[in-house]
Design a protein around this motif. Structure first.
Motif, mmCIF file in Angstrom:
data_model
loop_
_atom_site.group_PDB
_atom_site.id
_atom_site.type_symbol
_atom_site.label_atom_id
_atom_site.label_comp_id
_atom_site.label_asym_id
_atom_site.label_seq_id
_atom_site.Cartn_x
_atom_site.Cartn_y
_atom_site.Cartn_z
ATOM 1 N N GLY A 72 0.631 -1.434 -0.155
ATOM 2 C CA GLY A 72 0.013 -0.028 0.160
ATOM 3 C C GLY A 72 0.898 1.249 -0.019
ATOM 4 N N THR A 73 1.864 1.267 0.352
ATOM 5 C CA THR A 73 2.947 2.342 0.333
ATOM 6 C C THR A 73 3.096 2.825 -1.344
ATOM 7 N N LEU A 74 3.416 4.157 -1.387
ATOM 8 C CA LEU A 74 3.564 4.792 -2.759
ATOM 9 C C LEU A 74 4.851 5.521 -3.039
ATOM 10 N N ALA A 75 5.545 4.872 -4.092
ATOM 11 C CA ALA A 75 7.022 5.546 -4.707
ATOM 12 C C ALA A 75 6.502 6.656 -5.575
ATOM 13 N N ALA A 76 6.958 7.871 -5.213
ATOM 14 C CA ALA A 76 6.979 9.124 -6.130
ATOM 15 C C ALA A 76 8.064 9.487 -6.759
ATOM 16 N N TYR A 77 8.257 9.394 -8.134
ATOM 17 C CA TYR A 77 9.163 9.904 -8.910
ATOM 18 C C TYR A 77 8.924 11.267 -9.690
ATOM 19 N N LEU A 78 9.740 12.025 -9.121
ATOM 20 C CA LEU A 78 9.329 13.550 -9.892
ATOM 21 C C LEU A 78 10.382 14.378 -10.389
ATOM 22 N N HIS A 79 9.863 15.276 -11.304
ATOM 23 C CA HIS A 79 10.727 16.149 -12.036
ATOM 24 C C HIS A 79 11.026 15.266 -13.516
ATOM 25 N N ILE A 80 10.026 14.357 -13.939
ATOM 26 C CA ILE A 80 10.204 13.794 -15.114
ATOM 27 C C ILE A 80 10.279 14.698 -16.221
ATOM 28 N N GLN A 81 11.042 14.321 -17.215
ATOM 29 C CA GLN A 81 11.159 15.067 -18.588
ATOM 30 C C GLN A 81 9.593 15.040 -19.312
ATOM 31 N N LYS A 82 9.183 16.095 -19.773
ATOM 32 C CA LYS A 82 7.890 16.200 -20.581
ATOM 33 C C LYS A 82 7.783 15.118 -21.384
ATOM 34 N N ASP A 83 6.753 14.511 -21.463
ATOM 35 C CA ASP A 83 6.551 13.299 -22.244
ATOM 36 C C ASP A 83 7.403 12.123 -22.083
ATOM 37 N N GLY A 84 8.064 12.227 -20.869
ATOM 38 C CA GLY A 84 9.099 11.087 -20.476
ATOM 39 C C GLY A 84 8.681 10.108 -19.722
ATOM 40 N N SER A 85 7.311 9.917 -19.574
ATOM 41 C CA SER A 85 6.951 8.641 -18.751
ATOM 42 C C SER A 85 6.881 7.369 -19.826
ATOM 43 N N ARG A 86 7.469 6.212 -19.298
ATOM 44 C CA ARG A 86 7.402 5.126 -20.060
ATOM 45 C C ARG A 86 6.172 4.091 -19.927
ATOM 46 N N VAL A 87 5.462 4.265 -18.769
ATOM 47 C CA VAL A 87 4.591 3.488 -18.373
ATOM 48 C C VAL A 87 2.856 4.277 -18.179
ATOM 49 N N ALA A 88 2.110 3.467 -18.113
ATOM 50 C CA ALA A 88 0.589 4.216 -17.868
ATOM 51 C C ALA A 88 -0.035 3.639 -16.804
ATOM 52 N N VAL A 89 -0.868 4.356 -16.472
ATOM 53 C CA VAL A 89 -1.740 4.092 -15.032
ATOM 54 C C VAL A 89 -2.267 2.593 -15.539
ATOM 55 N N GLY A 90 -2.214 1.964 -14.175
ATOM 56 C CA GLY A 90 -2.662 0.323 -14.500
ATOM 57 C C GLY A 90 -1.438 -0.608 -14.794
ATOM 58 N N ASP A 91 -0.371 -0.188 -15.262
ATOM 59 C CA ASP A 91 0.854 -0.892 -15.713
ATOM 60 C C ASP A 91 1.331 -1.515 -14.427
ATOM 61 N N ARG A 92 1.697 -3.006 -14.623
ATOM 62 C CA ARG A 92 2.515 -3.565 -13.551
ATOM 63 C C ARG A 92 3.722 -3.419 -13.835
ATOM 64 N N VAL A 93 4.668 -2.893 -12.883
ATOM 65 C CA VAL A 93 6.090 -2.652 -13.350
ATOM 66 C C VAL A 93 7.032 -3.498 -12.227
ATOM 67 N N ALA A 94 8.272 -3.986 -13.005
ATOM 68 C CA ALA A 94 8.968 -4.666 -12.032
ATOM 69 C C ALA A 94 10.289 -3.906 -11.579
ATOM 70 N N GLN A 95 10.893 -4.365 -10.377
ATOM 71 C CA GLN A 95 11.902 -3.441 -9.945
ATOM 72 C C GLN A 95 13.214 -3.573 -10.938
ATOM 73 N N GLY A 96 13.603 -2.294 -11.203
ATOM 74 C CA GLY A 96 14.658 -2.221 -12.087
ATOM 75 C C GLY A 96 14.128 -1.766 -13.567
ATOM 76 N N GLN A 97 12.729 -1.953 -13.796
ATOM 77 C CA GLN A 97 12.220 -1.495 -15.311
ATOM 78 C C GLN A 97 12.378 0.081 -15.319
ATOM 79 N N VAL A 98 12.683 0.328 -16.542
ATOM 80 C CA VAL A 98 12.626 1.690 -16.807
ATOM 81 C C VAL A 98 11.314 2.261 -16.819
ATOM 82 N N ILE A 99 10.917 3.393 -16.117
ATOM 83 C CA ILE A 99 9.509 3.804 -16.066
ATOM 84 C C ILE A 99 9.335 5.210 -16.613
ATOM 85 N N ALA A 100 10.649 6.037 -16.780
ATOM 86 C CA ALA A 100 10.551 7.447 -17.171
ATOM 87 C C ALA A 100 12.000 8.024 -17.603
ATOM 88 N N ALA A 101 11.944 9.164 -18.209
ATOM 89 C CA ALA A 101 13.117 9.828 -18.372
ATOM 90 C C ALA A 101 13.182 10.817 -17.338
#
Length: 211
Positions: free
Chosen positions: A131-160
């Motif tokens: 239930g904890t939430l990890a926040a990754y901020l100051h991401i480049q414009k249009d730099g996200s590599r994921v979408a809401v609902g995606d399941r991500v693995a540890q180490g997966q690239v999620i943004a620029a």
């Protein structure tokens, strides 16, 4: 007739004396600044942090890459109050941001550009199984590599990474919050091999994420 005065000219002696006084004052200011940093910033009580060997978190960038921590917990610039357990790591714009822990993407903001005081920010938020939430901020414009609902693995690239929002330099702001407790929570990283797994300001750390 004037008398010869032995030694250095008075003006040169005065300049060197002033320079010596200025040097002493600068050293005093530096010492006071370091003392203030030690007292008012950084982790205060490591007993509040989980042992690094048991931490489910790895540094949020690619394995083998070394980054500088530019602001740690209780940072004197902005990590206060509800964000006291946040970290800032210097990253050139466009660098890979990796999931520090597996989870589900619950928030993606990607359309903002530019930076300044109270400037709107881009971010990716991942909810972990506890239930904890990890926040990754100051991401480049249009730099996200994921979408809401995606399941991500540890180490997966999620943004620029970027230089967007309330930002003085290109960097990644990372924190974990617990909705049940409110605010950010203390955390260590399993791949930080010193400082009890808790990154400190002005130290460099090499990621083991994705190995």
């Amino acid at each position: 007739m004037g008398r010869d005065i032995p030694g250095k000219p008075p003006r040169r002696r005065a300049v060197r004396g002033a320079a010596a006084v200025l040097g002493i004052l600068l050293l005093m200011l530096l010492g006071a600044g370091l003392a203030a940093y030690a007292v008012f910033t950084g982790p205060r009580d490591l007993s509040n942090y989980p042992p690094a060997a048991e931490s489910p978190y790895l540094l949020p960038w690619s394995a083998g890459v070394t980054r500088l921590c530019v602001q740690s917990n209780r940072g004197i610039v902005s990590h206060r109050g509800g964000e006291q357990y946040a970290y800032d790591f210097y990253m050139p714009e466009g660098s890979d941001v990796c999931a520090a822990r597996a989870g589900e993407v619950v928030t993606v903001v990607r359309h903002h550009d530019g930076h300044g005081y109270r400037w709107p920010n881009n971010k990716v938020v991942v909810r972990h199984d506890d239930g904890t939430l990890a926040a990754y901020l100051h991401i480049q414009k249009d730099g996200s590599r994921v979408a809401v609902g995606d399941r991500v693995a540890q180490g997966q690239v999620i943004a620029a990474s970027g230089h967007v929002g309330n930002s003085m330099m290109p960097h990644l702001h990372f924190h974990v919050s617990d909705p049940a407790r409110g605010g950010t929570i203390p955390l260590s990283f399993a791949d930080v091999k010193r400082h009890s797994g808790v990154p400190r300001m002005f130290f460099r750390y090499t990621s083991g994420n994705g190995r």
